[in-house]
Design an enzyme around this catalytic site. Structure first.
Site, PDB file in Angstrom:
ATOM      1  N   GLU A   5       5.902   9.844   3.025  1.00  0.00           N
ATOM      2  CA  GLU A   5       5.375   8.484   2.553  1.00  0.00           C
ATOM      3  C   GLU A   5       4.260   8.772   1.431  1.00  0.00           C
ATOM      4  OE1 GLU A   5       4.384   3.943   4.313  1.00  0.00           O
ATOM      5  OE2 GLU A   5       3.943   5.969   5.647  1.00  0.00           O
TER       6      GLU A   5
ATOM      7  N   ASP B  37       5.896   0.263   3.186  1.00  0.00           N
ATOM      8  CA  ASP B  37       6.320  -0.959   3.979  1.00  0.00           C
ATOM      9  C   ASP B  37       5.896  -2.110   3.007  1.00  0.00           C
ATOM     10  OD1 ASP B  37       3.351  -1.143   3.909  1.00  0.00           O
ATOM     11  OD2 ASP B  37       3.286  -0.370   6.178  1.00  0.00           O
TER      12      ASP B  37
ATOM     13  N   ASP C  49       0.787  -1.153  -0.045  1.00  0.00           N
ATOM     14  CA  ASP C  49       0.012  -0.039   0.154  1.00  0.00           C
ATOM     15  C   ASP C  49       0.760   1.282  -0.100  1.00  0.00           C
ATOM     16  OD1 ASP C  49       0.767  -0.574   2.861  1.00  0.00           O
ATOM     17  OD2 ASP C  49      -0.377   1.108   3.175  1.00  0.00           O
TER      18      ASP C  49
ATOM     19  N   TYR D  81      -4.707   0.748   9.825  1.00  0.00           N
ATOM     20  CA  TYR D  81      -5.940   1.055   8.963  1.00  0.00           C
ATOM     21  C   TYR D  81      -7.391   0.708   9.606  1.00  0.00           C
ATOM     22  CZ  TYR D  81      -2.873   1.843   5.097  1.00  0.00           C
ATOM     23  OH  TYR D  81      -1.883   2.718   4.247  1.00  0.00           O
TER      24      TYR D  81
END
Length: 525
Positions: A502, A85, A82, A236
């Site tokens: 990120e 990571d 996603d 999440y």
């Protein structure tokens, strides 16, 4: 007479703002949107998990996580990482596929003119193929995550070197996850529309699976945050609950199983479409139809659903169908979509100026704010298309002037241009676009030497020296849109500053649609 003069003045003020926004306000220059679109799609190739295909363009990446799912005797190889990571999170991945699909469905013609339609379809298919695997055992189970996020975050490793746990997590009738299942159903339904004309068999498979997963989500209600709290949060969490995903999925299934005027259904039929429309009529009020919300993200789908169902209302209205329930029930969604739009357009009644930075960037929150910028820009353009096709405008409460479609386009363009470099820092927040862009992206694969350049394994702890290094990224993560500046337009280019540096797939996915429209010359087809 006073009221009429006030309305005229409001309209004139709005048109003035529209002109300033269209011309860029503060020296906004034109960008090569086709190049930006190409790069935005290229980013998804850098995020691929599994066995990479022969046509892989991001050559510093290699095969990874080939045995995902084996712990539970299933095949879960593939899909997308996603963000920075190496975990595959089901909720944001499904939203990514939904938004890539919506982008291709609405702006596919523009993508074709830019030579990017096949790349967009490939990006959708890569994610949709994984979701089909994840749903293969439904309704007994839906796989929603691969990788222990705590163990993953204790290491700074290339995907190709991963030796952390690849645990798999699923929702079941006993441990439900209507939020992630609903989003998965929405993604599969939306993807079925993308392939309806070019691969009917694949489209039918996607739609059939979407129906099955939606039934599972609706029948066994509950949040995956409760069922899998130890690994879903704080990464999440489904803060909005699952009602929004159920309505969102039903809306996509309605569109996927119905035909646009003058077109064939491609595997859908009016009976199926009526089933999901009846579901929306019967359940909309309890699932959030009357709730206003002003953010759209992987977590909260309410305003996206309003825009999507407003499309259905506008199609009915344009066709002269004003009989209930279509006129009365679906008009509610247009009213709420209008409220959302009016909050974003300077000069419109209901405009919320506090949500913009001094430099003009939409700002919702400090962590990965660009996800809200790109999702909002997409919604503005999609809604502008729907309004334009129906010869309609957004109606603002309080007696303000109606907001015409060009105002939505101008507002979206201003946000996209900010991302690409028309901002106080004169920097692009898309990596690899322009001459000045972030060089220290919070992303394992980008920061570490590639397997091609450094064949030897780089261990879990050894990798952290690359995270904290001052040197630029070893691999340029072309097309990645980073989290972006703060509420004062400030930005620190540091890998340790994950909130701003990120990238994520769900930030890029809606931007693909916005860039396609702009690259296509801003024309509806």
């Amino acid at each position: 007479m006073v009221a009429m003069r006030s309305a005229t003045n409001n309209a004139a003020a709005l048109l003035t703002v529209l002109f300033l926004m269209s011309s860029g306000g503060t020296a906004v220059s034109a960008f090569n949107y086709a190049d930006a679109l190409d790069k935005a799609l290229l980013f998804f190739e850098a995020q691929r998990s599994g066995k990479l295909p022969p046509g892989q363009r991001v050559t510093w990446r290699g095969d990874s996580a080939l045995t995902d799912g084996s712990d539970d005797h299933t095949d879960l190889a593939g899909g997308y990482y996603d963000a920075g990571d190496n975990v595959k999170f089901g909720l944001p991945m499904a939203f990514t596929v939904t938004m890539l699909s919506w982008s291709a469905a609405e702006f596919g013609d523009a993508m074709a003119r830019s030579g990017q339609l096949e790349s967009a379809r490939a990006a959708v298919r890569w994610g949709a193929d994984y979701l089909l695997k994840a749903a293969a055992h439904a309704p007994a189970a839906l796989y929603v995550q691969v990788g222990d996020p705590y163990q993953d975050h204790r290491c700074w490793e290339r995907p190709e070197d991963m030796d952390t746990s690849r645990s798999v997590y699923k929702v079941t009738p006993e441990k439900p996850g209507s939020d992630v299942a609903g989003e998965t159903a929405a993604a599969l339904a939306a993807a079925s529309i993308v392939f309806r004309g070019c691969d009917p068999a694949y489209s039918a498979k996607l739609l059939q699976t979407a129906r099955k997963v939606f039934d599972f989500a609706d029948r066994y209600r509950g949040s995956y945050t409760d069922s899998l709290s130890s690994v879903a949060c704080p990464f999440y969490c489904s803060y909005s609950g699952y009602n929004d995903e159920l309505l969102w999925a039903a809306a996509w299934l309605h569109l996927a199983t119905s035909a646009a005027p003058g077109k064939t259904t491609g595997g859908g039929n009016s009976s199926s479409a009526d089933t999901y429309l009846s579901y929306i009529y019967a359940n909309g009020h309890t699932l959030g139809a009357e709730q206003d919300d002003f953010t759209f993200s992987w977590d909260d789908k309410r305003v996206g659903t309003k825009v999507l169902l407003a499309k259905s209302f506008l199609l009915h209205a344009a066709a002269g169908d004003k009989s209930p329930p279509s006129a009365a029930s679906l008009q509610l969604y247009k009213a709420h979509a209008d409220t959302y739009v009016c909050s974003l357009i300077p000069g419109a009644a209901g405009f919320q100026a506090s949500q913009y930075t001094p430099g003009g960037l939409l700002f919702k929150e400090g962590d990965s704010n660009m996800q809200y910028v790109t999702s909002t820009s997409f919604l503005l353009l999609a809604y502008a298309k729907y309004l334009s096709a129906a010869g309609a405008s957004a109606s603002c409460s309080g007696g303000g002037a109606a907001v015409p479609p060009p105002a939505l386009v101008a507002a979206a363009k201003r946000q996209v241009d900010y991302i690409l470099g028309a901002n106080p820092a004169a920097t692009s927040y898309m990596v690899g676009f322009g001459s000045r862009f972030p060089r220290h992206v919070h992303h394992r694969g980008a920061s570490l030497p590639s397997v091609r350049d450094h064949p030897g394994k780089i261990g879990c702890d050894e990798g952290f020296r690359y995270l904290h290094a001052a040197e630029p990224d070893a691999n340029v993560l072309v097309g990645a849109v980073v989290g972006g500046p703060d509420g004062g337009d400030g930005f620190t280019d540091s890998r340790d500053n994950y909130a701003q540096t990120e990238p994520s797939t769900y930030t890029n996915a809606p931007l693909v649609g916005a860039l396609a429209f702009l690259a296509g010359g801003g024309r509806w087809h």
